[in-house]
Design a protein around this motif. Structure first.
Motif, PDB file in Angstrom:
ATOM      1  N   LEU A  72       3.892   6.124  10.313  1.00 39.57           N
ATOM      2  CA  LEU A  72       3.157   5.189  11.174  1.00 39.57           C
ATOM      3  C   LEU A  72       2.342   5.951  12.211  1.00 39.57           C
ATOM      4  O   LEU A  72       2.871   6.843  12.878  1.00 39.57           O
ATOM      5  N   GLY A  73       1.080   5.602  12.349  1.00 33.88           N
ATOM      6  CA  GLY A  73       0.191   6.327  13.273  1.00 33.88           C
ATOM      7  C   GLY A  73      -0.137   7.672  12.662  1.00 33.88           C
ATOM      8  O   GLY A  73       0.098   8.716  13.265  1.00 33.88           O
ATOM      9  N   ALA A  74      -0.681   7.644  11.441  1.00 30.77           N
ATOM     10  CA  ALA A  74      -0.736   8.850  10.606  1.00 30.77           C
ATOM     11  C   ALA A  74      -2.020   9.660  10.719  1.00 30.77           C
ATOM     12  O   ALA A  74      -2.052  10.815  10.286  1.00 30.77           O
ATOM     13  N   ALA A  75      -3.093   9.070  11.283  1.00 28.47           N
ATOM     14  CA  ALA A  75      -4.389   9.773  11.298  1.00 28.47           C
ATOM     15  C   ALA A  75      -4.350  11.008  12.213  1.00 28.47           C
ATOM     16  O   ALA A  75      -3.694  10.969  13.250  1.00 28.47           O
ATOM     17  N   PRO A  76      -4.987  12.091  11.867  1.00 33.98           N
ATOM     18  CA  PRO A  76      -5.826  12.284  10.672  1.00 33.98           C
ATOM     19  C   PRO A  76      -5.044  12.615   9.406  1.00 33.98           C
ATOM     20  O   PRO A  76      -5.642  12.749   8.336  1.00 33.98           O
ATOM     21  N   GLY A  77      -3.718  12.760   9.502  1.00 37.04           N
ATOM     22  CA  GLY A  77      -2.954  12.910   8.261  1.00 37.04           C
ATOM     23  C   GLY A  77      -2.069  14.136   8.163  1.00 37.04           C
ATOM     24  O   GLY A  77      -1.536  14.429   7.089  1.00 37.04           O
ATOM     25  N   GLY A  78      -1.901  14.865   9.267  1.00 37.67           N
ATOM     26  CA  GLY A  78      -1.080  16.085   9.218  1.00 37.67           C
ATOM     27  C   GLY A  78       0.352  15.811   8.766  1.00 37.67           C
ATOM     28  O   GLY A  78       0.876  16.489   7.874  1.00 37.67           O
ATOM     29  N   TRP A  79       1.007  14.820   9.375  1.00 40.93           N
ATOM     30  CA  TRP A  79       2.400  14.516   9.003  1.00 40.93           C
ATOM     31  C   TRP A  79       2.470  14.032   7.551  1.00 40.93           C
ATOM     32  O   TRP A  79       3.412  14.346   6.824  1.00 40.93           O
ATOM     33  N   THR A  80       1.454  13.254   7.143  1.00 44.38           N
ATOM     34  CA  THR A  80       1.444  12.762   5.758  1.00 44.38           C
ATOM     35  C   THR A  80       1.354  13.950   4.795  1.00 44.38           C
ATOM     36  O   THR A  80       2.077  14.007   3.792  1.00 44.38           O
TER      37      THR A  80
ATOM     38  N   LEU B 247      -0.002   4.722   7.596  1.00 39.35           N
ATOM     39  CA  LEU B 247      -0.757   3.645   8.257  1.00 39.35           C
ATOM     40  C   LEU B 247      -1.392   4.162   9.541  1.00 39.35           C
ATOM     41  O   LEU B 247      -0.762   4.896  10.300  1.00 39.35           O
ATOM     42  N   ASP B 248      -2.613   3.736   9.802  1.00 37.60           N
ATOM     43  CA  ASP B 248      -3.222   4.015  11.119  1.00 37.60           C
ATOM     44  C   ASP B 248      -4.310   2.993  11.395  1.00 37.60           C
ATOM     45  O   ASP B 248      -4.863   2.381  10.488  1.00 37.60           O
ATOM     46  N   LEU B 249      -4.593   2.827  12.683  1.00 34.84           N
ATOM     47  CA  LEU B 249      -5.740   2.027  13.120  1.00 34.84           C
ATOM     48  C   LEU B 249      -7.030   2.644  12.600  1.00 34.84           C
ATOM     49  O   LEU B 249      -7.987   1.942  12.297  1.00 34.84           O
TER      50      LEU B 249
ATOM     51  N   ASP C  52       4.548   8.643  14.802  1.00 32.07           N
ATOM     52  CA  ASP C  52       3.883   9.533  15.771  1.00 32.07           C
ATOM     53  C   ASP C  52       2.833   8.709  16.522  1.00 32.07           C
ATOM     54  O   ASP C  52       1.913   9.266  17.109  1.00 32.07           O
ATOM     55  N   MET C  53       2.999   7.369  16.484  1.00 32.98           N
ATOM     56  CA  MET C  53       2.001   6.492  17.109  1.00 32.98           C
ATOM     57  C   MET C  53       1.912   6.761  18.603  1.00 32.98           C
ATOM     58  O   MET C  53       2.926   6.909  19.283  1.00 32.98           O
ATOM     59  N   ALA C  54       0.689   6.805  19.074  1.00 32.91           N
ATOM     60  CA  ALA C  54       0.455   6.965  20.512  1.00 32.91           C
ATOM     61  C   ALA C  54      -0.714   6.079  20.894  1.00 32.91           C
ATOM     62  O   ALA C  54      -1.785   6.191  20.303  1.00 32.91           O
TER      63      ALA C  54
END
Ligand code: SAM
Length: 226
Positions: A74-82, A96-98, A137-139
């Protein structure tokens, strides 16, 4: 086996030339980026963000990503954790990200607001089964007012936990970004009731001057959640 994270080496400090078009804040940001060894290492190693190192470090310590695991980021952009979850052999990854995220081979990407009332249903359908690991990692955008920022980030983390408890498989794990403060006490109590092992962690890649830290909860007890 602990898989290594190549420790970023400290190179020579780069001075940033002043430019009329830059504000003092953007000047400071640029200097920090240019002199941040994690930024350079992320670029060299093909990670989309320096944040990837935080998850690599948390995973080395807590063994979060099991081969074949079903992971929600959750809060994945730009995608490092993914990228990290895919490269560490998770079975299926939903991000998922905004903001839009460029495709990542091995992951399903959704764009949207986690706080939308319909989002938990859409994520549950997209996951296609219980999750083994929920990462947040949503902020929210920071306001500069520390107390407000703290309340907003804890609010997001609490919503992520609430949702995680509905979709985690027994034994599953939950990781969320919070800020040092105090109002996460209620969340910690819930975590301690519903997981066998709850820790706070500040991975080395998390900037020392930032009050960011992560809650890591392992061993979801399943059915006993409230
Ligand atoms: N983990 C990411 C990585 O490794 O590249 C970095 C995540 S960044 C620190 C935080 C992200 O949370 C931002 O991209 C932001 O758009 C996202 N975010 C904040 N509020 C959100 C919400 N309500 N729903 C979905 N994403 C959200």
């Amino acid at each position: 086996m602990t898989r290594p994270v190549v420790p970023p080496s400290r190179g020579l400090s780069v001075a940033v030339k002043t430019a009329k078009s830059r504000t003092a804040a953007s000047q400071r940001w640029l200097a920090r980026q240019l002199n941040d060894p994690y930024v350079a290492a992320a670029r060299q190693q093909g990670w989309r963000s320096r944040a990837a190192f935080k998850l690599l470090e948390l995973d080395n310590r807590f063994k979060l990503i099991r081969p074949g695991a079903r992971v929600l980021d959750l809060g994945a952009a730009p995608g490092g954790w993914t990228q990290v979850t895919v490269r560490r052999d998770a079975g299926s990854v939903l991000a998922l990200d905004l903001l839009p995220i460029d495709p990542i081979h091995g992951a399903v990407i959704m764009q949207g607001d986690f706080t939308d009332p319909d989002m938990p249903r859409r994520l549950t359908v997209a996951l296609g089964g219980p999750a083994d690991l929920v990462l947040s990692d949503m902020a929210p955008n920071t306001t500069g007012h520390a107390a407000t920022d703290h309340i907003r980030i804890v609010g997001l983390a609490e919503m992520a936990l609430d949702f995680a408890e509905r979709i985690l498989a027994p034994g599953g794990g939950f990781v969320a970004k919070v800020f040092q403060g105090g109002s996460e006490r209620g969340m910690l109590d819930t975590l301690k009731r519903n997981f066998t092992n709850v820790r706070h962690a500040k991975p080395p890649a998390s900037r020392k001057e930032s009050s960011e830290l992560y809650v890591v909860a392992l061993g979801f007890k399943g059915g006993s959640s409230d």
